[in-house]
Design an enzyme around this catalytic site. Structure first.
Site, PDB file in Angstrom:
ATOM      1  N   ASP A  37     -24.445  65.575 -76.203  1.00 16.87           N
ATOM      2  CA  ASP A  37     -23.464  66.578 -76.609  1.00 16.87           C
ATOM      3  C   ASP A  37     -23.422  66.577 -78.126  1.00 16.87           C
ATOM      4  O   ASP A  37     -24.173  65.838 -78.783  1.00 16.87           O
ATOM      5  CB  ASP A  37     -22.086  66.280 -76.003  1.00 16.87           C
ATOM      6  N   HIS A  47     -23.929  72.984 -77.624  1.00 21.33           N
ATOM      7  CA  HIS A  47     -23.531  71.572 -77.796  1.00 21.33           C
ATOM      8  C   HIS A  47     -24.680  70.742 -78.372  1.00 21.33           C
ATOM      9  O   HIS A  47     -24.926  69.616 -77.939  1.00 21.33           O
ATOM     10  CB  HIS A  47     -23.067  70.984 -76.455  1.00 21.33           C
ATOM     11  N   ASP A  73     -23.262  75.532 -70.746  1.00 28.33           N
ATOM     12  CA  ASP A  73     -21.851  75.898 -70.918  1.00 28.33           C
ATOM     13  C   ASP A  73     -21.507  76.112 -72.390  1.00 28.33           C
ATOM     14  O   ASP A  73     -22.144  75.553 -73.282  1.00 28.33           O
ATOM     15  CB  ASP A  73     -20.947  74.806 -70.347  1.00 28.33           C
ATOM     16  N   GLU A  74     -20.480  76.914 -72.620  1.00 29.12           N
ATOM     17  CA  GLU A  74     -19.856  77.092 -73.932  1.00 29.12           C
ATOM     18  C   GLU A  74     -20.893  77.363 -75.024  1.00 29.12           C
ATOM     19  O   GLU A  74     -20.848  76.796 -76.112  1.00 29.12           O
ATOM     20  CB  GLU A  74     -19.007  75.860 -74.284  1.00 29.12           C
ATOM     21  N   GLU A  86     -13.310  62.388 -74.398  1.00 23.22           N
ATOM     22  CA  GLU A  86     -12.707  62.556 -75.717  1.00 23.22           C
ATOM     23  C   GLU A  86     -11.581  61.550 -75.943  1.00 23.22           C
ATOM     24  O   GLU A  86     -11.456  60.968 -77.027  1.00 23.22           O
ATOM     25  CB  GLU A  86     -12.150  63.977 -75.876  1.00 23.22           C
TER      26      GLU A  86
END
Length: 532
Positions: free
Chosen positions: A159, A231, A294-295, A439
């Site tokens: 990531d 990412h 994703d994202e 996180e």
């Protein structure tokens, strides 16, 4: 027992179990039972306190278990079924049997169990990119998964905040991308605050080989994830030429969606093909590889004349279509290596996936329903109630978390294949998986706290399809096993004094705030989806 067997009937006789009891039968099955229940001795042949038989007609994970005055009889459909029979036998013993120091013998009431899982994919996701967990912690998590008949460990290996696996072809991934100089401690507020402590780590390819072998012996499949094309900050810190702009990035020290994106051009595909070869070579048989999707922020693709020209040369009309082509190209590479691609749901919304690609609908089960109706197999992974990085109550005592509130009861009430879906849609739900994004999970103690006992409810739902009768009372009894195993779980009535939130921790996002953000993300994705 957790998960509760499909059929459990008491018998009038009882069985006396002792360490050193003899297990006999097919060697592979007997070895599986010994892994599940340490302290048994193997005797080739067909006479022992625990007798095993193989019946492939049952299915690989199914088993029958009978305890009585003659001992234990196990009929298993395969090695996994024998292993799960051993786990069920273990749960019939006292909590003390989970301690290495356990000795003596125990009287076990007679019982007949016939059991098989509802879902083939019963998973936990562990994010080792945001915070790295040493190999010993992953081995321990595999052990705890096995106790609960969970069988897929999804490792989020890459990531923006770190790259976590050795590459002998691209050594800068570990020299540069595997560490960051500091980590954000408060996202909400301006300016951000940081801990100013270096953080990093990675698994060697030999580590992956060991993890995979250990997992296979316990019925667990490791699913590695290399999240692309977004990412990508950590990758581009080491190899900026693989990016859309060629500029050097830093390994991120904070969370959120980054504009860093890999280029879709052939050198990037060649890079990822090499990474796949190294992963599969280390893990051995690798039925699934997660490629993220994703994202993804496509602005830098759109701003690149080279990428635009490449898109046009492929006959594609939009950048989302190019992203779909890119992910499909990677899925083709994985298929050549004997692996199925897995993606997050944004990749499905963009369209164009290989039909055999598995979809994880993290933004909600209605996205999952659309994927299922389109013929994709689906692993249920919605934020609510399967993001275990969220808090378990709104109490100020709760440790820092990404959001609130997901309780054990919420997990137990989840239906991975809802009744209102069609039979065909339900048939494409192959499993269920909880996510442990890290996180705010910086260490093993916090990992225990976030995962357990919510993962007990996950195991029940994944094995049975829904929580069985009396789940809450069975869970209370099950906590004694977790105590014996040394799990630092969250008590059902709230954190222990030393688990409580420390002062000056940032507040969590509310569920309403999160759902509003997810709705907006879905709307944005739909507005950019290429027309068919």
């Amino acid at each position: 027992m957790i998960p509760e067997p499909r059929l459990l009937r008491p018998l009038s006789a009882s069985y006396e179990h002792a360490r050193g009891a003899i297990v006999s039968g097919p060697v592979e099955l007997a070895d599986a039972v010994r892994v599940a229940l340490p302290g048994l001795d193997l005797l080739p042949g067909d006479s022992g306190a625990v007798d095993l038989r193989h019946d492939p007609a049952l299915g690989a994970e199914a088993y029958k278990l009978v305890l009585g005055s003659r001992g234990v009889e196990i009929t298993a459909g395969g090695r996994a079924g024998a292993f799960y029979a051993g786990q069920s036998l273990h749960q019939l013993l006292p909590d003390a049997s989970y301690r290495f120091s356990a000795d003596g013998s125990w009287t076990v009431p007679g019982v007949r169990i016939e059991d098989s899982p509802r879902f083939a994919w019963r998973g936990l996701h562990l994010d080792v990119a945001r915070h790295f967990f040493a190999k010993r912690e992953v081995l321990r998590l595999i052990d705890l998964m096995a106790v609960h008949k969970l069988n897929r460990l999804h490792l989020h290996l890459a990531d923006d905040q770190g790259w976590r696996v050795e590459s002998r072809t691209y050594p800068l991934l570990t020299e540069v991308s595997s560490h960051r100089p500091r980590t954000v401690t408060s996202l909400r507020g301006d300016p951000r605050t940081y801990d100013d402590l270096p953080h990093g780590g990675f698994y060697s390819l030999d580590d992956l080989t060991e993890l995979a072998a250990y997992a296979r012996a316990r019925g667990v499949v490791i699913v590695p994830e290399i999240d692309v094309p977004g990412h990508a900050s950590a990758i581009l810190a080491a190899y900026p030429a693989l990016g859309a702009t060629g500029e050097r990035h830093e390994v991120l020290d904070h969370w959120g969606i980054s504009p860093a994106i890999l280029s879709p051009l052939p050198p990037t595909v060649e890079f990822l093909a090499t990474i796949f070869d190294e992963l599969v070579g280390a893990l051995g048989e690798t039925p699934y590889v997660h490629i993220g999707g994703d994202e993804v922020v496509l602005d830098r693709w759109a701003a690149s004349s080279e990428i635009t020209a490449y898109r046009d040369s492929l006959g594609l009309g939009s950048m989302p279509a190019l992203q779909s082509w890119f992910l499909r190209r990677l899925a083709d590479l994985l298929a050549e290596r004997g692996s199925r691609a897995v993606v997050w749901d944004e990749a499905f919304v963009s369209g164009g996936l290989r039909q055999d690609t598995l979809v994880m609908p993290w933004r909600g089960m209605e996205v999952g329903r659309r994927a299922a109706s389109a013929g994709h197999d689906v692993v249920a992974t919605p934020v609510f109630p399967l993001y275990f990085d969220y808090a378990e109550s709104t109490s100020e005592d709760e440790p820092r978390a990404l959001g609130d509130v997901i309780t054990v009861a919420d997990v137990a009430a989840f239906a991975p294949a809802p009744d209102h879906w069609t039979d065909d849609e339900r048939s494409h739900v192959v499993g269920v998986q909880a996510q442990l994004w890290s996180e705010y999970i910086p260490d093993a103690g916090t990992l225990d706290y976030r995962a357990w006992p919510r993962a007990c409810a996950l195991a029940e739902v994944a094995w049975r399809g829904s929580a069985g009768e009396g789940f809450t009372e069975r869970l209370k009894a099950h906590l004694g096993r977790l105590d014996a195993l040394g799990v630092r779980y969250r008590p059902l009535d709230g954190p222990r004094p030393w688990q409580r939130r420390r002062p000056h921790r940032p507040s969590s996002y509310t569920m309403a705030e999160l759902m509003e953000r997810l709705d907006q993300m879905t709307h944005d994705a739909e507005s950019t989806r290429p027309s068919v």
